[in-house]
Motif scaffolding. Structure first.
Motif, PDB file in Angstrom:
ATOM      1  N   SER A  93      -9.213  -6.389  -3.596  1.00  0.00           N
ATOM      2  CA  SER A  93      -9.527  -7.584  -2.822  1.00  0.00           C
ATOM      3  C   SER A  93     -10.770  -8.298  -3.358  1.00  0.00           C
ATOM      4  O   SER A  93     -10.809  -9.520  -3.441  1.00  0.00           O
ATOM      5  CB  SER A  93      -9.742  -7.221  -1.351  1.00  0.00           C
ATOM      6  OG  SER A  93     -10.128  -8.344  -0.599  1.00  0.00           O
ATOM      7  N   ASP A 145     -10.842  -2.743  -1.472  1.00  0.00           N
ATOM      8  CA  ASP A 145      -9.577  -3.259  -0.955  1.00  0.00           C
ATOM      9  C   ASP A 145      -9.850  -4.127   0.272  1.00  0.00           C
ATOM     10  O   ASP A 145     -11.004  -4.423   0.597  1.00  0.00           O
ATOM     11  CB  ASP A 145      -8.603  -2.112  -0.648  1.00  0.00           C
ATOM     12  CG  ASP A 145      -9.085  -1.211   0.493  1.00  0.00           C
ATOM     13  OD1 ASP A 145     -10.121  -1.528   1.123  1.00  0.00           O
ATOM     14  OD2 ASP A 145      -8.426  -0.186   0.759  1.00  0.00           O
ATOM     15  N   ARG A 191       0.839  -1.201   0.000  1.00  0.00           N
ATOM     16  CA  ARG A 191       0.000   0.000   0.000  1.00  0.00           C
ATOM     17  C   ARG A 191       0.877   1.254   0.000  1.00  0.00           C
ATOM     18  O   ARG A 191       1.791   1.381   0.814  1.00  0.00           O
ATOM     19  CB  ARG A 191      -0.919  -0.006   1.225  1.00  0.00           C
ATOM     20  CG  ARG A 191      -1.973   1.116   1.247  1.00  0.00           C
ATOM     21  CD  ARG A 191      -2.843   0.963   2.486  1.00  0.00           C
ATOM     22  NE  ARG A 191      -3.859   1.986   2.597  1.00  0.00           N
ATOM     23  CZ  ARG A 191      -5.089   1.884   2.114  1.00  0.00           C
ATOM     24  NH1 ARG A 191      -5.449   0.784   1.469  1.00  0.00           N
ATOM     25  NH2 ARG A 191      -5.969   2.858   2.269  1.00  0.00           N
ATOM     26  N   ASP A 247      -3.469   0.720  -3.817  1.00  0.00           N
ATOM     27  CA  ASP A 247      -3.558  -0.566  -3.117  1.00  0.00           C
ATOM     28  C   ASP A 247      -4.141  -1.615  -4.056  1.00  0.00           C
ATOM     29  O   ASP A 247      -4.701  -1.286  -5.110  1.00  0.00           O
ATOM     30  CB  ASP A 247      -4.425  -0.429  -1.864  1.00  0.00           C
ATOM     31  CG  ASP A 247      -4.080  -1.471  -0.803  1.00  0.00           C
ATOM     32  OD1 ASP A 247      -3.272  -2.375  -1.101  1.00  0.00           O
ATOM     33  OD2 ASP A 247      -4.622  -1.389   0.317  1.00  0.00           O
TER      34      ASP A 247
END
Length: 278
Positions: free
Chosen positions: A116, A141, A90, A113
């Motif tokens: 996810s 994320d 990050r 970042d």
């Protein structure tokens, strides 16, 4: 005793201070979250207002900032932020918009970042037969923060009949962006759409996807990231296709006691109406 005029002036001074603090140059976002560079760099348009800006930024190895000029004006009120670094962990940097007229500066924090998870969004899970529906992907994320842009990322979209029977037919069909009203960009800032169109022209999908209802029933829409090390990130939703109907006369209807009203049911297909008396 304090004169009334002094009290009024005392009340107005704080209000004037508030009005002054809210004036001056502004930018639309103070915090932006972007993914790292993958196959293509992801870009985001940062919009300013009430100023003529010069742009600067920290960490030129993470971010590229390209000023935009509206028409023939030499005054920049927006800039393209492009994530150019591959992922390591990050990262945080900042973009500064300085008003050339007043010298005032506004800071925007930019985070980089990894993605996810993704989610397919649509304003409703039901669409009408023959209507178009625009689906878009939002990404998160690890901390469930929403990414500001996914423009440039490659996706695979798939339409799957809800029933697994062999004779099952599709209830939805994909409509290329260039064949929809979205393809007629008239705003003057069409870079996002241009990137999405280019991906579709290459046989890939973007974060924007348009479908049309062609049959009554249910259809699964599935999207999957086609980026290195992110092929496992996917999502799916089920959309329902139904006929659009309305009753005539429309409500409210005001009647006297004992009145008999005949309603007709109107089925809408595209721009045509079919009526059925009740």
């Amino acid at each position: 005793m304090v004169p009334p005029a002094a009290v009024i002036v005392g009340l107005l001074l704080p209000l004037a201070a508030v009005a002054t603090s809210s004036s001056g140059p502004h930018i639309a976002d103070l915090n932006i979250l972007l993914p790292p560079r993958l196959t293509n760099p992801v870009q985001y348009r940062l919009q300013g207002s009430d100023g003529c800006f010069s742009w600067s930024w920290d960490h030129h190895d993470l971010l590229l900032v390209q000023p935009e000029y509206n028409g023939s004006s030499q005054c920049s009120t927006s800039a393209r932020l492009i994530s150019i670094a591959p992922y390591s962990d990050r990262k945080e940097t900042a973009v500064y918009a300085t008003d050339l007229r007043t010298g005032s500066m506004v800071r925007c924090k930019v985070l980089i970042d990894k993605i996810s998870r993704i989610k397919i969004f649509h304003h409703a899970v039901k669409i009408n037969l023959d209507d178009l529906a625009t689906l878009h992907i939002t990404a998160f994320d690890d901390e469930e923060n929403v990414f500001s842009s996914l423009v440039g990322l490659r996706f695979s979209w798939q339409l799957i009949p809800k029933s697994l029977e062999a004779e099952s037919m599709h209830r939805l069909m994909h409509v290329p962006l260039k064949e929809t009203p979205l393809g007629d960009c008239v705003s003057g800032f069409c870079e996002d759409l241009d990137v999405q169109l280019q991906l579709e022209d290459k046989g890939l999908g973007s974060d924007l996807y348009v479908v049309k209802g062609i049959g009554i029933g249910h259809e699964i829409v599935k999207a999957k990231l086609l980026e290195p090390q992110l092929e496992h990130v996917e999502d799916e939703i089920t959309l329902t296709v139904a006929e659009a109907m309305s009753l005539y006369p429309p409500s409210p209807v005001f009647v006297t006691v004992g009145t008999l009203i005949y309603y007709s049911l109107r089925v809408i297909h595209g721009n045509t109406h079919r009526g059925f008396k009740g």
